[in-house]
Design a protein around this motif. Structure first.
Motif, PDB file in Angstrom:
ATOM      1  N   SER B   2      22.472  62.241 -12.956  1.00 16.98           N
ATOM      2  CA  SER B   2      23.152  61.092 -13.543  1.00 16.98           C
ATOM      3  C   SER B   2      24.158  60.463 -12.572  1.00 16.98           C
ATOM      4  N   VAL B   3      24.420  61.147 -11.449  1.00  9.50           N
ATOM      5  CA  VAL B   3      25.317  60.549 -10.442  1.00  9.50           C
ATOM      6  C   VAL B   3      24.744  59.223  -9.973  1.00  9.50           C
ATOM      7  N   ARG B   4      23.441  59.204  -9.750  1.00 16.44           N
ATOM      8  CA  ARG B   4      22.788  57.991  -9.262  1.00 16.44           C
ATOM      9  C   ARG B   4      22.955  56.868 -10.273  1.00 16.44           C
ATOM     10  N   LEU B   5      22.769  57.185 -11.532  1.00 20.35           N
ATOM     11  CA  LEU B   5      22.922  56.168 -12.573  1.00 20.35           C
ATOM     12  C   LEU B   5      24.342  55.635 -12.591  1.00 20.35           C
ATOM     13  N   VAL B   6      25.301  56.538 -12.489  1.00 18.01           N
ATOM     14  CA  VAL B   6      26.703  56.123 -12.515  1.00 18.01           C
ATOM     15  C   VAL B   6      27.005  55.204 -11.340  1.00 18.01           C
ATOM     16  N   ILE B   7      26.584  55.597 -10.157  1.00 20.42           N
ATOM     17  CA  ILE B   7      26.849  54.791  -8.966  1.00 20.42           C
ATOM     18  C   ILE B   7      26.226  53.407  -9.105  1.00 20.42           C
ATOM     19  N   LEU B   8      24.957  53.383  -9.462  1.00 17.86           N
ATOM     20  CA  LEU B   8      24.275  52.099  -9.600  1.00 17.86           C
ATOM     21  C   LEU B   8      24.924  51.263 -10.703  1.00 17.86           C
ATOM     22  N   GLY B   9      25.256  51.906 -11.792  1.00 18.13           N
ATOM     23  CA  GLY B   9      25.868  51.188 -12.907  1.00 18.13           C
ATOM     24  C   GLY B   9      27.196  50.572 -12.528  1.00 18.13           C
ATOM     25  N   LEU B  10      27.991  51.307 -11.748  1.00 15.63           N
ATOM     26  CA  LEU B  10      29.291  50.773 -11.344  1.00 15.63           C
ATOM     27  C   LEU B  10      29.141  49.693 -10.275  1.00 15.63           C
ATOM     28  N   LEU B  11      28.163  49.867  -9.394  1.00 14.96           N
ATOM     29  CA  LEU B  11      27.945  48.867  -8.340  1.00 14.96           C
ATOM     30  C   LEU B  11      27.381  47.561  -8.911  1.00 14.96           C
ATOM     31  N   ARG B  12      26.838  47.624 -10.124  1.00 15.46           N
ATOM     32  CA  ARG B  12      26.358  46.384 -10.744  1.00 15.46           C
ATOM     33  C   ARG B  12      27.509  45.431 -11.019  1.00 15.46           C
ATOM     34  N   GLU B  59      35.471  48.696   6.341  1.00 16.22           N
ATOM     35  CA  GLU B  59      36.859  48.266   6.449  1.00 16.22           C
ATOM     36  C   GLU B  59      37.734  49.413   6.925  1.00 16.22           C
ATOM     37  N   GLN B  60      38.935  49.056   7.360  1.00 18.31           N
ATOM     38  CA  GLN B  60      39.896  50.087   7.737  1.00 18.31           C
ATOM     39  C   GLN B  60      41.305  49.561   7.530  1.00 18.31           C
ATOM     40  N   GLU B  61      42.151  50.351   6.882  1.00 19.22           N
ATOM     41  CA  GLU B  61      43.554  49.986   6.718  1.00 19.22           C
ATOM     42  C   GLU B  61      44.385  50.846   7.654  1.00 19.22           C
ATOM     43  N   GLY B  62      44.990  50.227   8.637  1.00 17.33           N
ATOM     44  CA  GLY B  62      45.779  50.973   9.617  1.00 17.33           C
ATOM     45  C   GLY B  62      44.905  51.984  10.335  1.00 17.33           C
ATOM     46  N   HIS B  63      45.368  53.210  10.408  1.00 17.92           N
ATOM     47  CA  HIS B  63      44.570  54.256  11.038  1.00 17.92           C
ATOM     48  C   HIS B  63      43.953  55.208  10.025  1.00 17.92           C
ATOM     49  N   ARG B  64      43.912  54.774   8.780  1.00 21.64           N
ATOM     50  CA  ARG B  64      43.240  55.540   7.742  1.00 21.64           C
ATOM     51  C   ARG B  64      41.768  55.695   8.100  1.00 21.64           C
ATOM     52  N   PRO B  65      41.131  56.690   7.530  1.00 20.35           N
ATOM     53  CA  PRO B  65      39.685  56.783   7.743  1.00 20.35           C
ATOM     54  C   PRO B  65      39.019  55.512   7.226  1.00 20.35           C
ATOM     55  N   SER B  66      38.080  54.983   7.997  1.00 17.88           N
ATOM     56  CA  SER B  66      37.436  53.730   7.593  1.00 17.88           C
ATOM     57  C   SER B  66      36.517  53.961   6.406  1.00 17.88           C
ATOM     58  N   ARG B  67      36.274  52.916   5.666  1.00 20.31           N
ATOM     59  CA  ARG B  67      35.469  53.047   4.457  1.00 20.31           C
ATOM     60  C   ARG B  67      34.317  52.057   4.464  1.00 20.31           C
ATOM     61  N   HIS B  68      33.224  52.522   3.876  1.00 17.29           N
ATOM     62  CA  HIS B  68      31.993  51.733   3.879  1.00 17.29           C
ATOM     63  C   HIS B  68      31.763  51.166   2.496  1.00 17.29           C
ATOM     64  N   ILE B  69      31.566  49.868   2.445  1.00 16.55           N
ATOM     65  CA  ILE B  69      31.409  49.212   1.147  1.00 16.55           C
ATOM     66  C   ILE B  69      29.933  48.986   0.849  1.00 16.55           C
ATOM     67  N   TYR B  70      29.539  49.407  -0.333  1.00 18.72           N
ATOM     68  CA  TYR B  70      28.139  49.349  -0.726  1.00 18.72           C
ATOM     69  C   TYR B  70      27.919  48.309  -1.802  1.00 18.72           C
ATOM     70  N   GLN B  71      26.730  47.680  -1.719  1.00 25.31           N
ATOM     71  CA  GLN B  71      26.339  46.676  -2.692  1.00 25.31           C
ATOM     72  C   GLN B  71      24.985  47.097  -3.266  1.00 25.31           C
ATOM     73  N   ILE B  72      24.780  46.813  -4.545  1.00 21.16           N
ATOM     74  CA  ILE B  72      23.487  47.144  -5.136  1.00 21.16           C
ATOM     75  C   ILE B  72      22.456  46.097  -4.717  1.00 21.16           C
ATOM     76  N   THR B  73      21.210  46.533  -4.540  1.00 19.17           N
ATOM     77  CA  THR B  73      20.130  45.606  -4.179  1.00 19.17           C
ATOM     78  C   THR B  73      19.254  45.345  -5.406  1.00 19.17           C
ATOM     79  N   GLU B  74      18.277  44.494  -5.243  1.00 21.53           N
ATOM     80  CA  GLU B  74      17.343  44.218  -6.340  1.00 21.53           C
ATOM     81  C   GLU B  74      16.608  45.505  -6.730  1.00 21.53           C
ATOM     82  N   ARG B  75      16.180  46.226  -5.704  1.00 19.22           N
ATOM     83  CA  ARG B  75      15.508  47.505  -5.933  1.00 19.22           C
ATOM     84  C   ARG B  75      16.429  48.466  -6.685  1.00 19.22           C
ATOM     85  N   GLY B  76      17.708  48.383  -6.370  1.00 19.82           N
ATOM     86  CA  GLY B  76      18.693  49.225  -7.039  1.00 19.82           C
ATOM     87  C   GLY B  76      18.832  48.878  -8.514  1.00 19.82           C
ATOM     88  N   GLU B  77      18.780  47.570  -8.819  1.00 21.79           N
ATOM     89  CA  GLU B  77      18.852  47.121 -10.214  1.00 21.79           C
ATOM     90  C   GLU B  77      17.673  47.693 -11.000  1.00 21.79           C
TER      91      GLU B  77
END
Lengths: 179, 179
Positions: B2-12, B59-77
């Motif tokens: 259900s992790v996958r469902l949660v991730i996809l659901g939130l990325l929607r 993205e990166q704020e200062g010298h914090r660890p950088s973060r990767h931003i994910y977007q859902i795709t059509e296939r993901g929907e």
DNA sequence: GGTAGTATATACAATATAGAATATTATAGG
DNA sequence: CCTATAATATTCTATATTGTATATACTACC
């Protein structure tokens, strides 16, 4: 984690090999545990490493794959009691994947949601009927230990709770309370 | 799963990075899911491989660890709806480790069994009280979606069932029905 | 008597899980 | 203002899970 307890608990009776364990587990605990056979061999290896069980023989019938017979050790007896007390004491919190689906349910059309909920109710009713029939049948068998009643009841009360909750949810959805 | 469902659901809703997902899950679903943060990153990688989500920025704020931003795709929907329907339709069978302990319970002394059962009853009563208080508190919050009631009730009915069953078991054990 | 399916028995590889390790920045308390 | 702690963000590794692969033997049916 309960695989280890099951293996140690069964080996307390007498030495067994992996396949025998698999058979006993399927036959006597199949209704209320989900132990994949792969896990049994993994756990046996692990327990052997830790000195909780030991291989006492390797047998072979004809040209069948040979089998390794395991015996519980003193350390294994201790580990058994330790695991048993741990399981017995630790409150276990159950999580329901269905709740995750419910959380996102507005993504599905109303009619589909209703139809599937009705299907779930029917399925739960059938499962409950099946369980009760199975329980009556087992009740008459003399070799079934008395504790089996308690284990059956455990499934039964939760199935009943699930059924009632699902019916309740169905009514709420039908009334349009979750648009 | 259900992790996958949660991730996809939130990325929607909008693009997010892993840590953001972790925060939302903890805050909004923490009471009724058990999703380890390690699983979120694993699932994100997997979903990206399969083309269900894609990295749209780092993205990166200062010298914090950088973060990767994910977007859902059509296939993901599509995958989201597929997973949602699967979870929604599939009846889930719950297993209770406690039943395994129960099966071997004759290995523990009677008095210890009784004492621990009493402890479990008390623990369940406390958990139920806590849940009901928490539910009332949440009920008044306006940002909590209506479906949260149903999810709360789900836990509640099963907790109640567990409590009743445990009390019943306690009585049986006290009467010496499982020697 | 051939063959399709089930039973015996384990090893192994692919996948999943969950927490430790890491390194920086913000915050709160004395 | 200094220091301990919490928050930010992910990667990586150790461990666990599960089914597939393998190879032989039995059994039931046409």
């Amino acid at each position: 984690m309960s695989v280890r307890l099951v293996i140690l608990g069964l080996l307390r009776e007498r030495p067994l090999h992996g396949y025998e364990l698999k058979q006993i587990i399927e036959e006597h605990m199949g209704d209320w545990t989900a132990i994949a056979f792969g896990s049994i061999y993994y756990a046996l290896d692990k327990l052997a490493e830790e000195g909780c069980v030991e291989r006492i023989a390797t047998e072979q019938e004809g040209h069948r794959p040979s089998r390794h017979i395991y015996q519980i050790t003193e350390r294994g007896e201790e580990e058994f009691l330790h695991l048993l007390r741990e399981l017995w004491r630790t409150p276990e919190r159950q999580y329901y994947d269905f709740d995750v689906a419910l959380f996102f349910i507005t993504a599905l059309p109303h009619e589909e949601v209703l139809a599937t909920l009705r299907g779930r109710v029917a399925g739960l009713e059938a499962a409950l009927a099946h369980l009760e029939a199975h329980q009556n049948e087992q009740t008459e068998a003399p070799e079934v230990p008395p504790i089996a009643h308690a284990i059956f009841n455990h499934s039964r009360v939760h199935l009943r709770a699930e059924l009632m909750w699902t019916q309740d949810l169905l009514h709420h959805v039908a009334e349009g309370r979750y648009p």
